[in-house]
Write a protein that holds these residues in place. Sequence first.
Motif, PDB file in Angstrom:
ATOM      1  N   UNK A  27       0.835  -1.209   0.000  1.00 20.37           N
ATOM      2  CA  UNK A  27       0.000   0.000   0.000  1.00 20.37           C
ATOM      3  C   UNK A  27       0.867   1.255   0.000  1.00 20.37           C
ATOM      4  N   UNK A  28       1.989   1.189   0.717  1.00 23.57           N
ATOM      5  CA  UNK A  28       2.874   2.344   0.821  1.00 23.57           C
ATOM      6  C   UNK A  28       4.077   2.241  -0.111  1.00 23.57           C
ATOM      7  N   UNK A  29       4.063   1.229  -0.983  1.00 26.38           N
ATOM      8  CA  UNK A  29       5.118   1.035  -1.979  1.00 26.38           C
ATOM      9  C   UNK A  29       6.501   1.003  -1.335  1.00 26.38           C
ATOM     10  N   UNK A  30       6.607   0.213  -0.264  1.00 28.71           N
ATOM     11  CA  UNK A  30       7.857   0.085   0.482  1.00 28.71           C
ATOM     12  C   UNK A  30       8.721  -1.006  -0.136  1.00 28.71           C
ATOM     13  N   UNK A  31       9.879  -0.611  -0.561  1.00 25.81           N
ATOM     14  CA  UNK A  31      10.820  -1.564  -1.148  1.00 25.81           C
ATOM     15  C   UNK A  31      12.053  -1.735  -0.273  1.00 25.81           C
ATOM     16  N   UNK A  32      12.038  -1.128   0.916  1.00 28.35           N
ATOM     17  CA  UNK A  32      13.200  -1.218   1.792  1.00 28.35           C
ATOM     18  C   UNK A  32      13.415  -2.663   2.226  1.00 28.35           C
ATOM     19  N   UNK A  33      14.662  -3.019   2.492  1.00 27.22           N
ATOM     20  CA  UNK A  33      14.941  -4.399   2.898  1.00 27.22           C
ATOM     21  C   UNK A  33      14.357  -4.706   4.267  1.00 27.22           C
ATOM     22  N   UNK A  34      14.146  -5.980   4.516  1.00 26.28           N
ATOM     23  CA  UNK A  34      13.654  -6.403   5.817  1.00 26.28           C
ATOM     24  C   UNK A  34      14.734  -6.235   6.872  1.00 26.28           C
ATOM     25  N   UNK A  35      14.309  -6.191   8.112  1.00 31.34           N
ATOM     26  CA  UNK A  35      15.230  -6.118   9.240  1.00 31.34           C
ATOM     27  C   UNK A  35      15.958  -7.446   9.417  1.00 31.34           C
ATOM     28  N   UNK A  36      17.124  -7.367  10.017  1.00 27.29           N
ATOM     29  CA  UNK A  36      17.849  -8.553  10.461  1.00 27.29           C
ATOM     30  C   UNK A  36      17.745  -8.616  11.975  1.00 27.29           C
ATOM     31  N   UNK A 114      -5.114  14.694   7.147  1.00 24.87           N
ATOM     32  CA  UNK A 114      -5.127  13.354   6.556  1.00 24.87           C
ATOM     33  C   UNK A 114      -4.306  13.348   5.274  1.00 24.87           C
ATOM     34  N   UNK A 115      -3.350  12.424   5.193  1.00 26.49           N
ATOM     35  CA  UNK A 115      -2.550  12.256   3.986  1.00 26.49           C
ATOM     36  C   UNK A 115      -3.137  11.169   3.103  1.00 26.49           C
ATOM     37  N   UNK A 116      -3.596  10.085   3.722  1.00 30.09           N
ATOM     38  CA  UNK A 116      -4.240   9.003   2.979  1.00 30.09           C
ATOM     39  C   UNK A 116      -5.007   8.131   3.965  1.00 30.09           C
ATOM     40  N   UNK A 117      -6.125   7.597   3.508  1.00 26.96           N
ATOM     41  CA  UNK A 117      -6.855   6.595   4.285  1.00 26.96           C
ATOM     42  C   UNK A 117      -7.524   5.654   3.297  1.00 26.96           C
TER      43      UNK A 117
END
Length: 184
Positions: A27-36, A114-117
Amino acid sequence: MKFSYLYSAIIGCLLFSSCNSNKLSEEFKCASPDFNNLEEVTDFKKNFTIDLPKNWKTNLYYDEVVSSIYSADTTVSIKETVIIDASFILNPVEINKEFIAKIKTENTTGQLEELISKEIQYLGNDAFYNYVKGKKGKYTYHLLNVFTKADLGFMHVKTEIYGDSLVDERLCKAVKLIDKIRLK
């Protein structure tokens, strides 16, 4: 014959699990890597679990109605950290127009923009998320609230981001962790 049955079963499982998985990061287009270096944390009443970084400070809270996990990276300043507060509330709720209107009214009362809902499916249930911005004390403040139905109540997960530095990156970090919540 055995191969085609096994292949069909595997494909069916993959399709089923992908349909029911948490997709808030999409939904937020997050492509950051997962946590270790994550550890599984279970709320006090054993309603849900979440994987959180081992080096974060995590607190559990409970009373007769609520069971919460509150966590943040306390090794950095408030303007650099991510705060996550996940709660299971033993109070059935319907994610409907009235509920959404109530959340939006509370945001307006709190002077939050509100930015998005959006209504979505999350944790296999009807859900609603609301991402807002405002001021809290001397800091710019971003707040993501996620509400989802559950069998005996509902989940309310929120993340708070203070300051203007790397807001999108910190939001994505939080969302990646929120996607790791599992109801029991």
